[in-house]
Design a protein around this motif. Structure first.
Motif, PDB file in Angstrom:
ATOM      1  N   LYS A 109      64.258 -75.051 -67.315  1.00  0.00           N
ATOM      2  CA  LYS A 109      64.465 -75.012 -68.762  1.00  0.00           C
ATOM      3  C   LYS A 109      63.553 -73.974 -69.409  1.00  0.00           C
ATOM      4  O   LYS A 109      63.981 -73.194 -70.272  1.00  0.00           O
ATOM      5  N   ALA A 110      62.269 -73.976 -68.983  1.00  0.00           N
ATOM      6  CA  ALA A 110      61.329 -72.997 -69.532  1.00  0.00           C
ATOM      7  C   ALA A 110      61.764 -71.574 -69.190  1.00  0.00           C
ATOM      8  O   ALA A 110      61.672 -70.660 -70.025  1.00  0.00           O
ATOM      9  N   PHE A 111      62.258 -71.393 -67.953  1.00  0.00           N
ATOM     10  CA  PHE A 111      62.711 -70.060 -67.543  1.00  0.00           C
ATOM     11  C   PHE A 111      63.899 -69.602 -68.390  1.00  0.00           C
ATOM     12  O   PHE A 111      63.938 -68.460 -68.862  1.00  0.00           O
ATOM     13  N   VAL A 112      64.867 -70.505 -68.578  1.00  0.00           N
ATOM     14  CA  VAL A 112      66.052 -70.152 -69.372  1.00  0.00           C
ATOM     15  C   VAL A 112      65.663 -69.851 -70.813  1.00  0.00           C
ATOM     16  O   VAL A 112      66.153 -68.885 -71.423  1.00  0.00           O
ATOM     17  N   GLU A 113      64.769 -70.686 -71.373  1.00  0.00           N
ATOM     18  CA  GLU A 113      64.332 -70.437 -72.746  1.00  0.00           C
ATOM     19  C   GLU A 113      63.614 -69.095 -72.859  1.00  0.00           C
ATOM     20  O   GLU A 113      63.794 -68.360 -73.839  1.00  0.00           O
ATOM     21  N   GLU A 115      64.106 -66.478 -70.902  1.00  0.00           N
ATOM     22  CA  GLU A 115      65.109 -65.423 -70.784  1.00  0.00           C
ATOM     23  C   GLU A 115      65.889 -65.256 -72.089  1.00  0.00           C
ATOM     24  O   GLU A 115      66.177 -64.133 -72.518  1.00  0.00           O
ATOM     25  N   LEU A 116      66.223 -66.381 -72.711  1.00  0.00           N
ATOM     26  CA  LEU A 116      66.938 -66.302 -73.987  1.00  0.00           C
ATOM     27  C   LEU A 116      66.078 -65.636 -75.058  1.00  0.00           C
ATOM     28  O   LEU A 116      66.578 -64.847 -75.874  1.00  0.00           O
ATOM     29  N   HIS A 117      64.779 -65.971 -75.041  1.00  0.00           N
ATOM     30  CA  HIS A 117      63.877 -65.344 -76.009  1.00  0.00           C
ATOM     31  C   HIS A 117      63.793 -63.838 -75.773  1.00  0.00           C
ATOM     32  O   HIS A 117      63.823 -63.044 -76.729  1.00  0.00           O
ATOM     33  N   ASP A 118      63.704 -63.457 -74.488  1.00  0.00           N
ATOM     34  CA  ASP A 118      63.650 -62.023 -74.175  1.00  0.00           C
ATOM     35  C   ASP A 118      64.938 -61.322 -74.605  1.00  0.00           C
ATOM     36  O   ASP A 118      64.900 -60.203 -75.152  1.00  0.00           O
ATOM     37  N   LEU A 119      66.066 -61.977 -74.347  1.00  0.00           N
ATOM     38  CA  LEU A 119      67.341 -61.384 -74.761  1.00  0.00           C
ATOM     39  C   LEU A 119      67.415 -61.241 -76.278  1.00  0.00           C
ATOM     40  O   LEU A 119      67.910 -60.236 -76.798  1.00  0.00           O
ATOM     41  N   HIS A 120      66.901 -62.269 -76.968  1.00  0.00           N
ATOM     42  CA  HIS A 120      66.909 -62.206 -78.429  1.00  0.00           C
ATOM     43  C   HIS A 120      66.022 -61.066 -78.926  1.00  0.00           C
ATOM     44  O   HIS A 120      66.401 -60.313 -79.840  1.00  0.00           O
TER      45      HIS A 120
END
Length: 251
Positions: A109-113, A115-120
């Protein structure tokens, strides 16, 4: 003996015959009883012996049954103990695997969050760069089509001079840094010949980073009543937000 004494009546004959038969039968029964006595006793003894043997067999069978029952009770206790240990082991293993799974899910979950933050963040950066390119294109277009106000002829090769871009501003709350940033922008615009306020504001926003960029995004999203229409307004708002109160500008 008289004739009456030598002659018996029919009734007397019947009575006497009956008595005689009774005596004979009693004698015969007595003889049979005496002859069968030893055989009956032997038969009873045999039956008693068989009965005693049967009782002994029953006692032996009962003893074996008791032993088997005790063995079954002991085996049942051992099986119960082993089953209990197995259940405890399975429960501990399940709890351990469940904790590991929960930890894996948390990490994922932390990894996905992240990655999403980096994408954002990358999306915002790309959007900012795109806006900067659009502003730069509009500025170049406006400059190339603007009438020349210079009365002096252009020196050969002057149009090929590359104007260095000013440093970016990341939102440091320091009066000197803010003023130097604005001064560098104005020199840059003069060198490029950008005089339009809207073009200056749009172009200046491409040099904002971090906290300053976030401030401009919010300001840009609130365009309307709070829209910035002049270059002086942009400079005033930037100073108001990033120069601390009562701060003195370093010389």
């Amino acid at each position: 003996m008289s004739a009456e004494e030598g002659h018996t009546s029919p009734v007397e004959q019947v009575i006497e015959g009956t008595a005689t038969r009774g005596r004979k039968e009693q004698h015969s029964h007595t003889r049979r009883s005496k002859s069968k006595g030893p055989v009956a006793k032997e038969h009873v003894d045999t039956r008693l012996t068989n009965l005693e043997q049967g009782m002994e067999d029953v006692q032996l069978a009962f003893g074996r049954l008791s032993d088997n029952f005790e063995e079954l009770v002991q085996e049942n206790a051992e099986i119960t103990s082993v089953a209990k240990e197995m259940i405890e082991d399975v429960g501990q293993t399940f709890q351990k695997e469940l904790k590991e799974l929960a930890s894996t899910v948390t990490t994922l979950k932390a990894f996905v969050e992240g990655e999403l933050h980096d994408l954002h963040t990358k999306s915002i950066s790309l959007e900012t760069r795109l806006d900067a390119l659009c502003v730069e294109c509009r500025s170049k277009h406006a400059t190339s089509h603007a009438p020349s106000t210079s009365t002096h002829p252009t020196t050969s090769g002057t149009s090929n001079i590359k104007v260095p871009k000013p440093d970016v501003y990341n939102g440091v709350r320091n009066a000197t840094v803010v003023d130097n940033f604005l001064f560098g922008l104005e020199r840059y615009f003069v060198a490029l010949g950008v005089r339009d306020d809207e073009a200056r504001i749009n172009h200046a926003s491409t040099f904002l980073r971090d906290a300053a960029q976030l401030w401009w995004r919010r300001k840009y999203a609130d365009q309307g009543e709070n829209a910035l229409h002049s270059w002086e307004q942009f400079k005033t708002e930037l100073r108001k937000n990033f120069i601390p109160h009562n701060a003195e500008t370093e010389s």
